[in-house]
Design a protein around this motif. Sequence first.
Motif, PDB file in Angstrom:
ATOM      1  N   GLU A 150      36.959  28.896  33.861  1.00 19.70           N
ATOM      2  CA  GLU A 150      37.478  29.763  32.805  1.00 19.70           C
ATOM      3  C   GLU A 150      36.538  29.768  31.594  1.00 19.70           C
ATOM      4  N   ALA A 151      36.148  28.589  31.148  1.00 18.47           N
ATOM      5  CA  ALA A 151      35.264  28.493  29.981  1.00 18.47           C
ATOM      6  C   ALA A 151      33.898  29.114  30.260  1.00 18.47           C
ATOM      7  N   ASP A 152      33.355  28.861  31.443  1.00 18.29           N
ATOM      8  CA  ASP A 152      32.043  29.414  31.796  1.00 18.29           C
ATOM      9  C   ASP A 152      32.073  30.934  31.862  1.00 18.29           C
ATOM     10  N   LEU A 153      33.115  31.506  32.469  1.00 22.51           N
ATOM     11  CA  LEU A 153      33.223  32.959  32.540  1.00 22.51           C
ATOM     12  C   LEU A 153      33.281  33.565  31.145  1.00 22.51           C
ATOM     13  N   GLU A 154      34.085  32.970  30.279  1.00 15.41           N
ATOM     14  CA  GLU A 154      34.211  33.492  28.920  1.00 15.41           C
ATOM     15  C   GLU A 154      32.920  33.319  28.120  1.00 15.41           C
ATOM     16  N   GLN A 155      32.187  32.230  28.375  1.00 15.57           N
ATOM     17  CA  GLN A 155      30.936  31.979  27.653  1.00 15.57           C
ATOM     18  C   GLN A 155      29.804  32.877  28.156  1.00 15.57           C
ATOM     19  N   ASP A 200      38.138  37.871  28.799  1.00 12.81           N
ATOM     20  CA  ASP A 200      39.254  37.044  28.358  1.00 12.81           C
ATOM     21  C   ASP A 200      40.061  36.653  29.589  1.00 12.81           C
ATOM     22  N   ILE A 201      39.918  35.415  29.991  1.00 19.55           N
ATOM     23  CA  ILE A 201      40.570  34.910  31.198  1.00 19.55           C
ATOM     24  C   ILE A 201      41.918  34.299  30.828  1.00 19.55           C
ATOM     25  N   ASP A 202      42.948  34.690  31.544  1.00 22.28           N
ATOM     26  CA  ASP A 202      44.284  34.139  31.351  1.00 22.28           C
ATOM     27  C   ASP A 202      44.393  32.776  32.017  1.00 22.28           C
ATOM     28  N   ARG A 203      43.923  32.715  33.275  1.00 24.39           N
ATOM     29  CA  ARG A 203      43.999  31.451  34.013  1.00 24.39           C
ATOM     30  C   ARG A 203      43.105  31.520  35.244  1.00 24.39           C
ATOM     31  N   VAL A 204      42.749  30.350  35.760  1.00 23.00           N
ATOM     32  CA  VAL A 204      42.020  30.223  37.016  1.00 23.00           C
ATOM     33  C   VAL A 204      42.860  29.324  37.915  1.00 23.00           C
ATOM     34  N   GLU A 205      42.993  29.722  39.170  1.00 30.50           N
ATOM     35  CA  GLU A 205      43.784  28.943  40.127  1.00 30.50           C
ATOM     36  C   GLU A 205      42.915  28.564  41.314  1.00 30.50           C
ATOM     37  N   CYS A 206      42.851  27.260  41.589  1.00 31.15           N
ATOM     38  CA  CYS A 206      42.106  26.740  42.741  1.00 31.15           C
ATOM     39  C   CYS A 206      43.075  25.962  43.625  1.00 31.15           C
ATOM     40  N   PRO A 207      42.757  25.853  44.910  1.00 30.52           N
ATOM     41  CA  PRO A 207      43.619  25.045  45.780  1.00 30.52           C
ATOM     42  C   PRO A 207      43.591  23.582  45.335  1.00 30.52           C
ATOM     43  N   ARG A 208      44.630  22.870  45.630  1.00 29.07           N
ATOM     44  CA  ARG A 208      44.740  21.460  45.265  1.00 29.07           C
ATOM     45  C   ARG A 208      44.231  20.570  46.400  1.00 29.07           C
ATOM     46  N   ASN A 209      43.731  19.423  46.010  1.00 35.95           N
ATOM     47  CA  ASN A 209      43.343  18.370  46.953  1.00 35.95           C
ATOM     48  C   ASN A 209      42.445  18.870  48.076  1.00 35.95           C
ATOM     49  N   VAL A 210      41.354  19.514  47.697  1.00 35.17           N
ATOM     50  CA  VAL A 210      40.377  19.997  48.665  1.00 35.17           C
ATOM     51  C   VAL A 210      39.634  18.795  49.245  1.00 35.17           C
ATOM     52  N   GLU A 211      39.541  18.753  50.560  1.00 40.70           N
ATOM     53  CA  GLU A 211      38.839  17.652  51.212  1.00 40.70           C
ATOM     54  C   GLU A 211      37.352  17.711  50.874  1.00 40.70           C
ATOM     55  N   VAL A 219      38.036  28.977  47.829  1.00 36.21           N
ATOM     56  CA  VAL A 219      38.143  30.122  46.927  1.00 36.21           C
ATOM     57  C   VAL A 219      39.132  29.824  45.801  1.00 36.21           C
ATOM     58  N   CYS A 220      38.715  30.162  44.585  1.00 31.46           N
ATOM     59  CA  CYS A 220      39.582  30.122  43.415  1.00 31.46           C
ATOM     60  C   CYS A 220      39.779  31.563  42.949  1.00 31.46           C
ATOM     61  N   ARG A 221      40.813  31.797  42.166  1.00 26.78           N
ATOM     62  CA  ARG A 221      41.092  33.126  41.624  1.00 26.78           C
ATOM     63  C   ARG A 221      41.064  33.056  40.098  1.00 26.78           C
ATOM     64  N   ALA A 222      40.297  33.961  39.488  1.00 26.68           N
ATOM     65  CA  ALA A 222      40.230  34.063  38.030  1.00 26.68           C
ATOM     66  C   ALA A 222      41.050  35.284  37.615  1.00 26.68           C
ATOM     67  N   HIS A 223      42.120  35.052  36.880  1.00 28.73           N
ATOM     68  CA  HIS A 223      43.021  36.117  36.441  1.00 28.73           C
ATOM     69  C   HIS A 223      42.667  36.495  35.006  1.00 28.73           C
TER      70      HIS A 223
END
Length: 115
Positions: free
Chosen positions: A46-51, A57-68, A76-80
Motif C-alpha cells: 500500500e505504501a509503495d503504491l502510494e509513494q 489512493d489505496i484503501d486496502r491491500v489483501e494478501c492470503p494468510r500463512n503462505v508456505e 496474489v494480493c489485491r490492492a483496492h
Amino acid sequence: MRRGPTLPSAPVLAVLLLAGLLLTGCGDFSLSFGGLDTEPLESEIEADLEQQAAGIDIDRVECPRNVEPQAGRVFVCRAHAIDGSVGTVEVRQVDDQGSVEWELTDVAPPSGEDG
C-alpha cells in the motif's frame, strides 16, 4: 486517515498500468508458525503504491494468510483503490526465508462502471 483526490473518469490504478508505469517492490518479511506473515507485506505494498505514483489512493491491500515459504512460489494480493478499482499484485518469494518481490500486473475497473 488521509484521503487524497481521486480521478472521476478513469481508475487511477488502470491509468498507471496502461501508461506503462511499472509498479514493483521488494522486502523481507518474518516467518511465523503458519508461514509467511503477509500483514506487514500488505502495508508495504500500500505504501509503495502510494509513494511510487502520486495521486494514487489505496484503501486496502489483501494478501492470503500463512503462505508456505518456498523459493519461487508466487501468490496474489489485491490492492483496492479508493475509486473502486482493484489491482492484481503478484508476489514472488525470492527465497524460503521471507524475501519477496512484487509487481502490479492487472487492474479491474470499479464494479458497475459504464465503460
